[in-house]
Design a protein around this motif. Structure first.
Motif, mmCIF file in Angstrom:
data_model
loop_
_atom_site.group_PDB
_atom_site.id
_atom_site.type_symbol
_atom_site.label_atom_id
_atom_site.label_comp_id
_atom_site.label_asym_id
_atom_site.label_seq_id
_atom_site.Cartn_x
_atom_site.Cartn_y
_atom_site.Cartn_z
ATOM 1 N N CYS A 190 -19.033 22.639 18.352
ATOM 2 C CA CYS A 190 -19.289 22.257 16.950
ATOM 3 C C CYS A 190 -20.463 21.292 16.856
ATOM 4 C CB CYS A 190 -18.051 21.601 16.331
ATOM 5 S SG CYS A 190 -16.685 22.738 16.045
ATOM 6 N N THR A 191 -20.494 20.284 17.715
ATOM 7 C CA THR A 191 -21.574 19.291 17.617
ATOM 8 C C THR A 191 -22.895 19.861 18.153
ATOM 9 O OG1 THR A 191 -20.766 18.274 19.659
ATOM 10 C CG2 THR A 191 -20.155 17.204 17.608
ATOM 11 N N HIS A 192 -22.800 20.857 19.000
ATOM 12 C CA HIS A 192 -24.015 21.543 19.442
ATOM 13 C C HIS A 192 -24.667 22.275 18.252
ATOM 14 C CE1 HIS A 192 -26.715 24.108 21.724
ATOM 15 N NE2 HIS A 192 -26.162 25.167 21.169
ATOM 16 N N MET A 193 -23.840 22.933 17.457
ATOM 17 C CA MET A 193 -24.377 23.663 16.303
ATOM 18 C C MET A 193 -24.738 22.733 15.153
ATOM 19 S SD MET A 193 -22.183 27.197 16.056
ATOM 20 C CE MET A 193 -20.583 26.740 16.720
ATOM 21 N N GLU A 194 -23.983 21.662 15.013
ATOM 22 C CA GLU A 194 -24.207 20.710 13.914
ATOM 23 C C GLU A 194 -23.951 19.300 14.452
ATOM 24 O OE1 GLU A 194 -25.279 20.463 10.613
ATOM 25 O OE2 GLU A 194 -24.896 18.403 11.248
ATOM 26 N N PRO A 195 -25.026 18.575 14.795
ATOM 27 C CA PRO A 195 -24.854 17.248 15.405
ATOM 28 C C PRO A 195 -24.009 16.283 14.553
ATOM 29 C CG PRO A 195 -27.130 17.975 15.627
ATOM 30 C CD PRO A 195 -26.436 18.997 14.757
ATOM 31 N N GLY A 196 -24.042 16.437 13.249
ATOM 32 C CA GLY A 196 -23.263 15.546 12.384
ATOM 33 C C GLY A 196 -21.844 16.030 12.142
ATOM 34 N N ARG A 228 -17.084 27.535 -1.817
ATOM 35 C CA ARG A 228 -18.140 28.152 -2.616
ATOM 36 C C ARG A 228 -18.782 27.115 -3.551
ATOM 37 N NH1 ARG A 228 -16.964 33.980 -4.487
ATOM 38 N NH2 ARG A 228 -15.267 32.999 -5.613
ATOM 39 N N ASP A 229 -17.970 26.219 -4.022
ATOM 40 C CA ASP A 229 -18.504 25.197 -4.938
ATOM 41 C C ASP A 229 -18.679 23.842 -4.273
ATOM 42 O OD1 ASP A 229 -18.554 26.917 -7.239
ATOM 43 O OD2 ASP A 229 -16.366 26.849 -7.171
ATOM 44 N N ALA A 230 -18.371 23.775 -3.004
ATOM 45 C CA ALA A 230 -18.497 22.500 -2.293
ATOM 46 C C ALA A 230 -19.969 22.239 -1.953
ATOM 47 C CB ALA A 230 -17.661 22.551 -1.017
ATOM 48 N N PRO A 231 -20.320 20.979 -1.680
ATOM 49 C CA PRO A 231 -21.696 20.685 -1.261
ATOM 50 C C PRO A 231 -22.101 21.513 -0.034
ATOM 51 C CG PRO A 231 -20.511 18.653 -1.733
ATOM 52 C CD PRO A 231 -19.508 19.760 -1.799
ATOM 53 N N ALA A 232 -23.407 21.736 0.073
ATOM 54 C CA ALA A 232 -23.957 22.586 1.133
ATOM 55 C C ALA A 232 -23.505 22.160 2.534
ATOM 56 C CB ALA A 232 -25.485 22.551 1.055
ATOM 57 N N GLU A 233 -23.457 20.862 2.759
ATOM 58 C CA GLU A 233 -23.110 20.359 4.094
ATOM 59 C C GLU A 233 -21.702 20.763 4.513
ATOM 60 O OE1 GLU A 233 -24.385 18.592 1.611
ATOM 61 O OE2 GLU A 233 -25.974 17.252 2.331
ATOM 62 N N PHE A 234 -20.782 20.837 3.550
ATOM 63 C CA PHE A 234 -19.399 21.163 3.908
ATOM 64 C C PHE A 234 -19.232 22.646 4.212
ATOM 65 C CE2 PHE A 234 -18.161 17.317 1.143
ATOM 66 C CZ PHE A 234 -18.394 16.459 2.198
ATOM 67 N N GLN A 238 -18.730 13.476 11.460
ATOM 68 C CA GLN A 238 -18.846 12.768 10.181
ATOM 69 C C GLN A 238 -18.594 13.733 9.020
ATOM 70 O OE1 GLN A 238 -19.630 9.301 9.771
ATOM 71 N NE2 GLN A 238 -18.821 9.804 7.750
ATOM 72 N N LEU A 239 -19.133 14.936 9.126
ATOM 73 C CA LEU A 239 -18.947 15.920 8.060
ATOM 74 C C LEU A 239 -17.486 16.323 7.910
ATOM 75 C CD1 LEU A 239 -22.035 18.292 8.475
ATOM 76 C CD2 LEU A 239 -21.596 16.673 6.620
ATOM 77 N N GLU A 240 -16.789 16.475 9.034
ATOM 78 C CA GLU A 240 -15.379 16.852 8.925
ATOM 79 C C GLU A 240 -14.575 15.732 8.267
ATOM 80 O OE1 GLU A 240 -13.274 18.801 12.219
ATOM 81 O OE2 GLU A 240 -11.401 17.991 11.421
ATOM 82 N N PHE A 241 -14.885 14.504 8.631
ATOM 83 C CA PHE A 241 -14.204 13.379 7.995
ATOM 84 C C PHE A 241 -14.515 13.341 6.495
ATOM 85 C CE2 PHE A 241 -14.097 8.890 6.659
ATOM 86 C CZ PHE A 241 -12.748 8.650 6.861
ATOM 87 N N ARG A 253 -21.569 24.408 5.570
ATOM 88 C CA ARG A 253 -22.125 24.525 6.911
ATOM 89 C C ARG A 253 -21.116 24.061 7.972
ATOM 90 N NH1 ARG A 253 -26.611 25.254 9.913
ATOM 91 N NH2 ARG A 253 -26.648 24.020 11.808
ATOM 92 N N MET A 254 -20.464 22.944 7.680
ATOM 93 C CA MET A 254 -19.490 22.410 8.621
ATOM 94 C C MET A 254 -18.346 23.385 8.886
ATOM 95 S SD MET A 254 -16.409 20.230 8.125
ATOM 96 C CE MET A 254 -15.418 21.184 9.207
ATOM 97 N N ILE A 255 -17.820 23.978 7.821
ATOM 98 C CA ILE A 255 -16.671 24.875 8.001
ATOM 99 C C ILE A 255 -17.101 26.166 8.712
ATOM 100 C CG2 ILE A 255 -16.663 26.218 5.820
ATOM 101 C CD1 ILE A 255 -13.596 24.529 7.382
ATOM 102 N N VAL A 256 -18.315 26.594 8.457
ATOM 103 C CA VAL A 256 -18.814 27.795 9.131
ATOM 104 C C VAL A 256 -18.999 27.522 10.629
ATOM 105 C CG1 VAL A 256 -20.834 29.310 9.354
ATOM 106 C CG2 VAL A 256 -19.813 28.912 7.118
ATOM 107 N N VAL A 257 -19.555 26.363 10.939
ATOM 108 C CA VAL A 257 -19.698 25.964 12.342
ATOM 109 C C VAL A 257 -18.322 25.897 13.024
ATOM 110 C CG1 VAL A 257 -20.195 23.886 13.732
ATOM 111 C CG2 VAL A 257 -21.931 24.812 12.179
#
Ligand SMILES: [Zn+2]
Length: 165
Positions: free
Chosen positions: A139-145, A108-114, A148-151, A116-120
């Motif tokens: 996962c990469t189909h829904m979010e190409p990055g 909830r308080d994490a940056p927007a990208e994270f 990198q985001l998971e790392f 999105r990553m966890i939802v994907v």
């Protein structure tokens, strides 16, 4: 070298580099510069709309979502970055599965990208229960990055333990 629990699956040289950033006190700034954008998905109903929109775009035909909520009892690592529960219930004569998605409150308080990553990640589990090749392809189909985001999410969680907000 102390094992970084969020990065335990990564090669030693990667962990060594992260240790270096921590020792130099640079990890927090590095992440803050790269991921400065907060999101506005605050409530469970906002979360539901957010998840549903991504599902409609990429996984329209997969099982319907039963429930989507932030869960403060979830531990990110213990539940492998999130959780995915299948609830089977009787509908007519057929046993139909609907799915529940719970997202750890830390997002909830994490940056927007994270978020999105966890939802994907959780949406990909609607089709693949294992963390296998086709899971990560989804996962990469829904979010190409995705990778990198998971790392970087793992770096973020590491930093959060060193310096709690
Ligand atoms: Zn998973």
């Amino acid at each position: 070298m102390e094992v970084l629990k969020y990065l335990a699956g990564y090669p030693t040289h990667v962990q060594a580099r992260v240790h270096e950033l921590i020792d130099q006190g640079r990890l927090g700034d590095l992440l803050a510069n790269k991921y400065g954008q907060a999101h506005t998905v605050r409530s469970d109903s906002q979360l539901r709309d957010y998840v549903q929109a991504i599902k409609d775009r990429h996984l329209r035909k997969s099982v319907p979502l039963a429930k989507v909520i932030y869960d403060s009892k979830l531990q990110v690592m213990k539940h492998a970055l999130g959780t995915h529960t299948t609830i089977s219930r009787l509908q007519g004569n057929k046993l139909k599965a609907s799915r529940e998605i719970r997202i750890a409150t830390v997002f909830r308080d994490a940056p927007a990208e994270f978020l999105r990553m966890i939802v994907v990640h959780e949406l990909a589990h609607l089709k693949e229960s294992e963390h296998n090749k086709s899971f990560y392809q989804l996962c990469t189909h829904m979010e190409p990055g995705y990778h990198q985001l998971e790392f970087d999410l793992r770096l973020y969680l590491t930093q959060r333990e060193i310096a709690p907000p």
